[in-house]
Write a protein that holds these residues in place. Structure first.
Motif, mmCIF file in Angstrom:
data_model
loop_
_atom_site.group_PDB
_atom_site.id
_atom_site.type_symbol
_atom_site.label_atom_id
_atom_site.label_comp_id
_atom_site.label_asym_id
_atom_site.label_seq_id
_atom_site.Cartn_x
_atom_site.Cartn_y
_atom_site.Cartn_z
ATOM 1 N N TRP A 31 0.797 -1.225 0.000
ATOM 2 C CA TRP A 31 0.000 0.000 0.000
ATOM 3 C C TRP A 31 0.823 1.265 0.000
ATOM 4 C CZ3 TRP A 31 0.627 3.286 3.973
ATOM 5 C CH2 TRP A 31 0.901 2.773 5.231
ATOM 6 N N ARG A 32 2.013 1.237 0.569
ATOM 7 C CA ARG A 32 2.710 2.507 0.766
ATOM 8 C C ARG A 32 3.344 2.998 -0.541
ATOM 9 N NH1 ARG A 32 7.338 4.812 3.099
ATOM 10 N NH2 ARG A 32 6.852 6.436 4.615
ATOM 11 N N PHE A 33 4.063 2.109 -1.216
ATOM 12 C CA PHE A 33 4.778 2.543 -2.412
ATOM 13 C C PHE A 33 3.858 3.167 -3.469
ATOM 14 C CE2 PHE A 33 6.255 1.979 -6.693
ATOM 15 C CZ PHE A 33 7.491 2.589 -6.645
ATOM 16 N N PRO A 34 2.752 2.507 -3.846
ATOM 17 C CA PRO A 34 1.941 3.073 -4.920
ATOM 18 C C PRO A 34 1.497 4.496 -4.621
ATOM 19 C CG PRO A 34 1.235 0.842 -4.459
ATOM 20 C CD PRO A 34 2.266 1.184 -3.425
ATOM 21 N N PHE A 35 1.150 4.753 -3.359
ATOM 22 C CA PHE A 35 0.641 6.087 -3.070
ATOM 23 C C PHE A 35 1.704 7.138 -3.031
ATOM 24 C CE2 PHE A 35 -2.995 3.853 -2.610
ATOM 25 C CZ PHE A 35 -3.876 4.738 -3.193
ATOM 26 N N VAL A 36 2.810 6.788 -2.448
ATOM 27 C CA VAL A 36 3.902 7.749 -2.414
ATOM 28 C C VAL A 36 4.278 8.072 -3.856
ATOM 29 C CG1 VAL A 36 6.231 8.162 -1.566
ATOM 30 C CG2 VAL A 36 4.673 6.822 -0.206
ATOM 31 N N ALA A 37 4.268 7.041 -4.721
ATOM 32 C CA ALA A 37 4.606 7.271 -6.125
ATOM 33 C C ALA A 37 3.548 8.141 -6.803
ATOM 34 C CB ALA A 37 4.741 5.941 -6.849
ATOM 35 N N GLY A 38 2.274 7.772 -6.621
ATOM 36 C CA GLY A 38 1.192 8.515 -7.264
ATOM 37 C C GLY A 38 1.190 9.984 -6.888
ATOM 38 N N GLU A 39 1.533 10.260 -5.627
ATOM 39 C CA GLU A 39 1.472 11.653 -5.152
ATOM 40 C C GLU A 39 2.733 12.436 -5.464
ATOM 41 O OE1 GLU A 39 0.794 11.017 -1.048
ATOM 42 O OE2 GLU A 39 -1.348 10.653 -1.338
ATOM 43 N N ASN A 40 3.787 11.750 -5.870
ATOM 44 C CA ASN A 40 5.060 12.445 -6.046
ATOM 45 C C ASN A 40 5.596 12.402 -7.473
ATOM 46 O OD1 ASN A 40 6.181 13.426 -3.314
ATOM 47 N ND2 ASN A 40 5.373 11.396 -2.872
ATOM 48 N N GLY A 41 4.692 12.438 -8.443
ATOM 49 C CA GLY A 41 5.174 12.551 -9.816
ATOM 50 C C GLY A 41 5.210 11.249 -10.590
ATOM 51 N N GLY A 42 4.541 10.201 -10.093
ATOM 52 C CA GLY A 42 4.381 8.961 -10.870
ATOM 53 C C GLY A 42 5.702 8.395 -11.354
ATOM 54 N N ALA A 43 5.801 8.235 -12.694
ATOM 55 C CA ALA A 43 6.996 7.584 -13.252
ATOM 56 C C ALA A 43 8.268 8.330 -12.869
ATOM 57 C CB ALA A 43 6.871 7.481 -14.761
ATOM 58 N N ALA A 44 8.162 9.652 -12.714
ATOM 59 C CA ALA A 44 9.357 10.430 -12.335
ATOM 60 C C ALA A 44 9.842 9.962 -10.963
ATOM 61 C CB ALA A 44 9.019 11.920 -12.298
ATOM 62 N N PHE A 45 8.886 9.709 -10.059
ATOM 63 C CA PHE A 45 9.229 9.214 -8.719
ATOM 64 C C PHE A 45 9.826 7.808 -8.800
ATOM 65 C CE2 PHE A 45 8.288 6.632 -5.030
ATOM 66 C CZ PHE A 45 8.691 7.428 -3.974
ATOM 67 N N VAL A 46 9.200 6.960 -9.623
ATOM 68 C CA VAL A 46 9.671 5.573 -9.725
ATOM 69 C C VAL A 46 11.140 5.569 -10.163
ATOM 70 C CG1 VAL A 46 9.368 3.351 -10.929
ATOM 71 C CG2 VAL A 46 7.365 4.657 -10.205
ATOM 72 N N PHE A 47 11.447 6.454 -11.101
ATOM 73 C CA PHE A 47 12.810 6.557 -11.622
ATOM 74 C C PHE A 47 13.794 6.941 -10.504
ATOM 75 C CE2 PHE A 47 15.971 9.330 -13.786
ATOM 76 C CZ PHE A 47 16.555 8.337 -14.570
ATOM 77 N N ILE A 48 13.430 7.960 -9.736
ATOM 78 C CA ILE A 48 14.318 8.406 -8.643
ATOM 79 C C ILE A 48 14.446 7.308 -7.589
ATOM 80 C CG2 ILE A 48 14.511 10.051 -6.707
ATOM 81 C CD1 ILE A 48 13.055 12.034 -8.568
ATOM 82 N N TYR A 49 13.313 6.679 -7.309
ATOM 83 C CA TYR A 49 13.301 5.607 -6.307
ATOM 84 C C TYR A 49 14.289 4.499 -6.685
ATOM 85 C CZ TYR A 49 11.572 1.752 -3.443
ATOM 86 O OH TYR A 49 11.490 0.701 -2.568
ATOM 87 N N LEU A 50 14.234 4.103 -7.970
ATOM 88 C CA LEU A 50 15.115 3.004 -8.396
ATOM 89 C C LEU A 50 16.585 3.385 -8.239
ATOM 90 C CD1 LEU A 50 13.209 1.602 -11.497
ATOM 91 C CD2 LEU A 50 13.498 0.552 -9.247
#
Ligand code: PFF
Length: 438
Positions: A31-50
């Motif tokens: 539950w946590r990752f999808p929302f943090v990603a959705g609220e913080n720029g979607g794919a842009a967030f996923v990229f930084i996260y990786l």
């Protein structure tokens, strides 16, 4: 275990990888990752996260593996032997943090048992108002919550008591693949619902305008939590790994699997929530209130609700066994207790330590405005984990680098050392000071 004097080991490399990935994959991914990603720029967030997972998470996992494998013991014993006696408190804090986390993790683990059972009985709510009311009433009622918490701890105990190979490895080798299959089935179901595209757009449309320092901070906090860093869990699992096994490949695979599960969870949640016109709101409310209602509205939803809560339960159990194993290893290695006694006493004590958390959501047990459960979560995730992570990064980079040089390939070692000495400590200090708001 039948061979006294010889330390237990994982039976296979894949068993080790699945157990460690199981330790990392948990409620935080789903539950946590999808929302943090959705609220913080979607794919842009996923990229930084990786980038952060591989630049900071992976070096820290390697630091713990190196110390654990060389030290051949629990966090206290390994740190003492590899880094020196003076550093034993670093291992001790890890064990304490693991038990603090387990005390409240088992409460939420108990909720997943209750919801899995309700899903099987077809007793989940059908609209958000009544499902929300039922959830609030359930978490505020001490006896059922404590009962389910006890059941969850019992499951954790039974797996850990059976040992590293016969319990933890076997459980994770059977259930982690099942977990992946369930997750993929759920993602396919969700993405093929009419109207799913809107959810995918919310989740994944890259929005670089939302990327700022708080996005990076959110990604960093998520990296830490998701990979269970800084509490000696990876150290303990690394200590059960044969000397001949490589460390870098498995560390990479654990990071990869953990990120993949987090990413796919978003493909389960957003298409379904948007397809039925619900508001994506973060947290327990979504998992235990909105999603059951969403399942109730989709074709074949009763089955998918069961699959989802079984999935959550597996994720929670593979993490909880790693939390119990940290303290268990200490009692077995340092105090020479039998595994059976150590796991029984520790599970019982952790259960009791979790009771204040279990009863705190009824509103009674607050500490300066936070429930006891949230206070324990704050203490563990915002204070102990970052401090532990900082300790392992610094000790790894500045103190045991000679050991690491022998354990890691020559091509990886200098990069690893640079990341441990400079990049990880600065990043962790930043999470620590910005996260310390009550
Ligand atoms: N990594 C777990 C998750 O993502 O849900 C949470 C967690 C488990 C954090 C164990 C810390 C830990 F020691």
């Amino acid at each position: 275990m039948s061979n006294p004097g010889k330390r237990e080991q994982f039976g296979s490399r894949i068993g080790f990888i699945l157990a460690s990935a199981g330790a990392a994959v948990g409620l935080g991914n789903i539950w946590r990752f999808p929302f943090v990603a959705g609220e913080n720029g979607g794919a842009a967030f996923v990229f930084i996260y990786l980038i952060l997972v591989f630049a900071i998470g992976m070096p820290l996992i390697l630091a713990e593996f190196v110390i654990g494998r060389r030290g051949q013991g629990d966090p206290v014993g390994s740190v003492k032997r590899v880094c020196g006696k003076a550093f034993a408190p670093l291992g001790g804090m890890g064990i304490l943090a693991a038990l603090v986390i387990l005390s409240f993790y088992a409460v939420v683990g108990g909720w997943t048992i209750k919801y899995a059972l309700d899903a099987i009985m077809g007793a989940l709510g059908t609209d958000v108002a009544s499902a929300g009311g039922a959830f609030e009433a359930f978490i505020a009622s001490p006896f059922p919550v404590i009962g389910y918490q006890a059941l969850f701890m019992l499951g954790t105990y039974l797996i850990v008591a059976k040992g590293v190979g016969g319990g933890i490895e076997r459980f994770c080798t059977i259930f982690m693949p099942l977990f992946f299959i369930l997750l993929i089935v759920l993602a396919i179901r969700s993405m093929t619902l009419p109207g799913a595209a809107e959810g995918l757009a919310f989740y994944l449309k890259p929005d670089f305008s939302k990327v700022n320092s708080s996005t990076i901070l959110a990604a960093l906090g998520q990296t830490f939590f998701s990979l269970s860093l800084g509490i000696g869990g990876m150290l303990t699992y690394g200590s059960y790994l044969d000397r001949k096994e490589p460390l870098v490949g498995p560390a990479f695979q654990i990071c990869f699997l953990d990120s993949l599960v987090a990413f796919i969870s978003g493909l389960v949640i957003f298409p379904a929530v948007f397809a039925f016109g619900f508001e994506p709101s973060a947290g327990a409310g979504l998992t235990f209130v909105t999603l059951p209602v969403v399942f109730g509205k989709m074709p074949g939803g009763a089955i998918f609700a069961i699959l989802f809560f079984v999935l959550l339960l597996i994720a929670a159990l593979t993490s909880s066994v790693s939390l119990l194993e940290v303290g268990n290893a200490y009692l077995v290695d340092e105090r020479k207790w039998s595994r059976g006694k150590a796991s029984a006493v520790l599970s019982g004590a952790t259960f009791l330590a979790g009771v204040p958390s279990a009863i705190s959501l009824g509103g009674g047990l607050n500490i300066a405005g936070k429930s006891f459960l949230d206070t324990m979560d704050f203490l563990a995730s915002k204070v102990m984990m970052p401090l532990g992570g900082m300790g392992f990064a610094l000790v790894g980079g500045f103190l045991v680098y000679k050991v690491a040089k022998e354990e890691l390939p020559a091509s990886v070692y200098p990069v690893w050392r640079f990341l441990c000495c400079f990049v990880a400590p600065v990043a962790i200090a930043w999470i620590f000071f910005s996260g310390l708001k009550w």
